[in-house]
Design a protein around this motif. Structure first.
Motif, PDB file in Angstrom:
ATOM      1  N   TRP A 142       0.866  -1.177   0.000  1.00 53.04           N
ATOM      2  CA  TRP A 142       0.000   0.000   0.000  1.00 53.04           C
ATOM      3  C   TRP A 142       0.906   1.231   0.000  1.00 53.04           C
ATOM      4  CZ3 TRP A 142      -5.182  -0.845  -0.400  1.00 53.04           C
ATOM      5  CH2 TRP A 142      -5.599  -2.159  -0.192  1.00 53.04           C
ATOM      6  N   VAL A 143       0.726   2.072  -1.010  1.00 47.78           N
ATOM      7  CA  VAL A 143       1.599   3.227  -1.206  1.00 47.78           C
ATOM      8  C   VAL A 143       0.786   4.512  -1.067  1.00 47.78           C
ATOM      9  CG1 VAL A 143       3.169   4.381  -2.822  1.00 47.78           C
ATOM     10  CG2 VAL A 143       3.005   1.878  -2.817  1.00 47.78           C
ATOM     11  N   ALA A 144       1.251   5.412  -0.192  1.00 43.73           N
ATOM     12  CA  ALA A 144       0.641   6.737  -0.074  1.00 43.73           C
ATOM     13  C   ALA A 144       1.219   7.615  -1.179  1.00 43.73           C
ATOM     14  CB  ALA A 144       0.948   7.341   1.295  1.00 43.73           C
ATOM     15  N   VAL A 145       0.336   8.349  -1.853  1.00 51.73           N
ATOM     16  CA  VAL A 145       0.743   9.239  -2.932  1.00 51.73           C
ATOM     17  C   VAL A 145       0.068  10.583  -2.684  1.00 51.73           C
ATOM     18  CG1 VAL A 145       0.842   9.527  -5.433  1.00 51.73           C
ATOM     19  CG2 VAL A 145       0.802   7.244  -4.469  1.00 51.73           C
ATOM     20  N   ASP A 146       0.806  11.687  -2.889  1.00 50.43           N
ATOM     21  CA  ASP A 146       0.246  12.980  -2.500  1.00 50.43           C
ATOM     22  C   ASP A 146      -0.729  13.608  -3.499  1.00 50.43           C
ATOM     23  OD1 ASP A 146       2.032  13.972  -4.379  1.00 50.43           O
ATOM     24  OD2 ASP A 146       3.318  14.966  -2.927  1.00 50.43           O
ATOM     25  N   SER A 147      -0.940  12.997  -4.666  1.00 53.13           N
ATOM     26  CA  SER A 147      -1.976  13.486  -5.579  1.00 53.13           C
ATOM     27  C   SER A 147      -2.367  12.370  -6.544  1.00 53.13           C
ATOM     28  CB  SER A 147      -1.493  14.710  -6.361  1.00 53.13           C
ATOM     29  OG  SER A 147      -0.606  14.326  -7.388  1.00 53.13           O
ATOM     30  N   LEU A 177       2.401   6.296 -11.161  1.00 51.07           N
ATOM     31  CA  LEU A 177       2.888   5.058 -10.551  1.00 51.07           C
ATOM     32  C   LEU A 177       2.124   3.844 -11.074  1.00 51.07           C
ATOM     33  CD1 LEU A 177       3.517   6.391  -6.971  1.00 51.07           C
ATOM     34  CD2 LEU A 177       5.239   5.347  -8.450  1.00 51.07           C
ATOM     35  N   ARG A 178       0.817   3.993 -11.286  1.00 51.20           N
ATOM     36  CA  ARG A 178       0.036   2.883 -11.853  1.00 51.20           C
ATOM     37  C   ARG A 178       0.574   2.497 -13.228  1.00 51.20           C
ATOM     38  NH1 ARG A 178      -4.288   5.942 -10.135  1.00 51.20           N
ATOM     39  NH2 ARG A 178      -5.034   5.227  -8.136  1.00 51.20           N
ATOM     40  N   MET A 179       0.927   3.506 -14.023  1.00 55.53           N
ATOM     41  CA  MET A 179       1.440   3.217 -15.362  1.00 55.53           C
ATOM     42  C   MET A 179       2.812   2.535 -15.305  1.00 55.53           C
ATOM     43  SD  MET A 179       0.161   6.430 -17.715  1.00 55.53           S
ATOM     44  CE  MET A 179       1.193   7.642 -16.931  1.00 55.53           C
ATOM     45  N   GLN A 180       3.539   2.719 -14.220  1.00 53.67           N
ATOM     46  CA  GLN A 180       4.862   2.111 -14.079  1.00 53.67           C
ATOM     47  C   GLN A 180       4.850   0.869 -13.183  1.00 53.67           C
ATOM     48  OE1 GLN A 180       8.220   4.652 -13.390  1.00 53.67           O
ATOM     49  NE2 GLN A 180       7.174   6.419 -14.278  1.00 53.67           N
ATOM     50  N   GLN A 181       3.678   0.418 -12.783  1.00 59.87           N
ATOM     51  CA  GLN A 181       3.564  -0.679 -11.823  1.00 59.87           C
ATOM     52  C   GLN A 181       4.308  -1.939 -12.274  1.00 59.87           C
ATOM     53  OE1 GLN A 181      -0.328  -1.347 -10.296  1.00 59.87           O
ATOM     54  NE2 GLN A 181       0.193  -3.281  -9.371  1.00 59.87           N
ATOM     55  N   VAL A 182       4.194  -2.327 -13.520  1.00 53.82           N
ATOM     56  CA  VAL A 182       4.860  -3.543 -14.002  1.00 53.82           C
ATOM     57  C   VAL A 182       6.373  -3.407 -13.845  1.00 53.82           C
ATOM     58  CG1 VAL A 182       5.317  -4.978 -16.030  1.00 53.82           C
ATOM     59  CG2 VAL A 182       2.994  -4.193 -15.556  1.00 53.82           C
ATOM     60  N   ARG A 183       6.910  -2.263 -14.254  1.00 53.82           N
ATOM     61  CA  ARG A 183       8.352  -2.026 -14.132  1.00 53.82           C
ATOM     62  C   ARG A 183       8.791  -2.039 -12.668  1.00 53.82           C
ATOM     63  NH1 ARG A 183      11.607   1.624 -12.467  1.00 53.82           N
ATOM     64  NH2 ARG A 183      10.014   3.198 -12.159  1.00 53.82           N
ATOM     65  N   ILE A 184       8.002  -1.424 -11.812  1.00 54.89           N
ATOM     66  CA  ILE A 184       8.340  -1.370 -10.382  1.00 54.89           C
ATOM     67  C   ILE A 184       8.356  -2.777  -9.791  1.00 54.89           C
ATOM     68  CG2 ILE A 184       7.552  -0.571  -8.113  1.00 54.89           C
ATOM     69  CD1 ILE A 184       6.442   1.942  -9.601  1.00 54.89           C
ATOM     70  N   ARG A 206      -0.908  -0.982  -4.480  1.00 55.42           N
ATOM     71  CA  ARG A 206      -2.155  -0.219  -4.385  1.00 55.42           C
ATOM     72  C   ARG A 206      -1.785   1.194  -3.987  1.00 55.42           C
ATOM     73  NH1 ARG A 206      -7.295  -2.989  -4.311  1.00 55.42           N
ATOM     74  NH2 ARG A 206      -6.733  -5.034  -5.071  1.00 55.42           N
ATOM     75  N   PHE A 207      -2.372   2.180  -4.662  1.00 55.49           N
ATOM     76  CA  PHE A 207      -2.025   3.568  -4.425  1.00 55.49           C
ATOM     77  C   PHE A 207      -3.216   4.312  -3.854  1.00 55.49           C
ATOM     78  CE2 PHE A 207       0.310   1.918  -8.076  1.00 55.49           C
ATOM     79  CZ  PHE A 207       1.601   2.023  -7.595  1.00 55.49           C
TER      80      PHE A 207
END
Length: 138
Positions: A53-58, A65-72, A90-91
Motif C-alpha cells: 500500500w503506497v501513499a501518494v500525494d496526488s 505510478l500505476r502506469m509504471q507498476q509492471v516495471r516497479i 495499491r495507491f
C-alpha cells in the motif's frame, strides 16, 4: 513455562513474519526503484499478503505510478523478492511524509530570483496573472 527467547523464536520464525521482514527490506529501495521525483511524492506505507500500500500525494502521481507498476514490480523481483512476495501495488491519495534522508539528497533550495525592481519573480508572476484576470473582467 516458556522463556521469552523461545517465545520470540517461535514468533520470528513464522512464515508471515519472515515474509513481512523480507518485504520491508526490499521496500527500503523505493527511492532508487521509482527515482527521486516519484519518491518525493510517494511512500510505501504497509505490506499485507503480497500487496504493498503506497501513499501518494496526488491523483496525478498515483496515475504515473500505476502506469509504471509492471516495471516497479520487476525491479522488486530483481532485488530478490520472488513473485509471491510482492504481487501488487495499491495507491491511495493521502499526505506523504518524505524521509529526512531523501530531503537531504535534494540539496539546498535555490534562492528566489529577484528582478531588477527588487520584486521576487514569483511575486511578479502572481501580480501579472492578477492584472490579466482583472482586465478580462472589464
Amino acid at each position: 513455562m516458556k522463556t521469552v527467547l523461545s517465545f520470540l523464536s517461535d514468533v520470528i520464525g513464522r512464515p508471515e513474519v519472515l515474509r513481512h521482514t523480507r518485504a520491508r527490506r526490499v521496500l527500503r529501495e523505493w527511492p532508487r526503484i521509482v527515482g527521486p521525483v516519484l519518491a518525493r511524492h510517494s511512500l510505501p506505507e504497509r505490506y499485507d499478503h503480497g500487496t504493498v500500500w503506497v501513499a501518494v500525494d496526488s491523483s496525478v502521481w498515483a496515475q504515473e505510478l500505476r502506469m509504471q507498476q509492471v516495471r516497479i514490480l520487476e525491479e522488486f523481483h530483481a532485488l530478490g523478492a520472488d513473485g509471491r512476495l510482492i504481487q501488487q501495488l495499491r495507491f491511495g491519495v493521502r499526505p506523504v511524509v518524505v524521509a529526512d534522508a531523501l530531503r537531504a539528497e535534494e540539496g539546498p533550495r535555490p534562492e528566489p530570483v529577484t528582478l531588477p525592481d527588487g520584486m521576487r519573480f514569483g511575486e511578479r508572476a502572481r501580480q501579472v496573472v492578477h492584472e490579466r484576470n482583472d482586465s478580462r473582467g472589464d
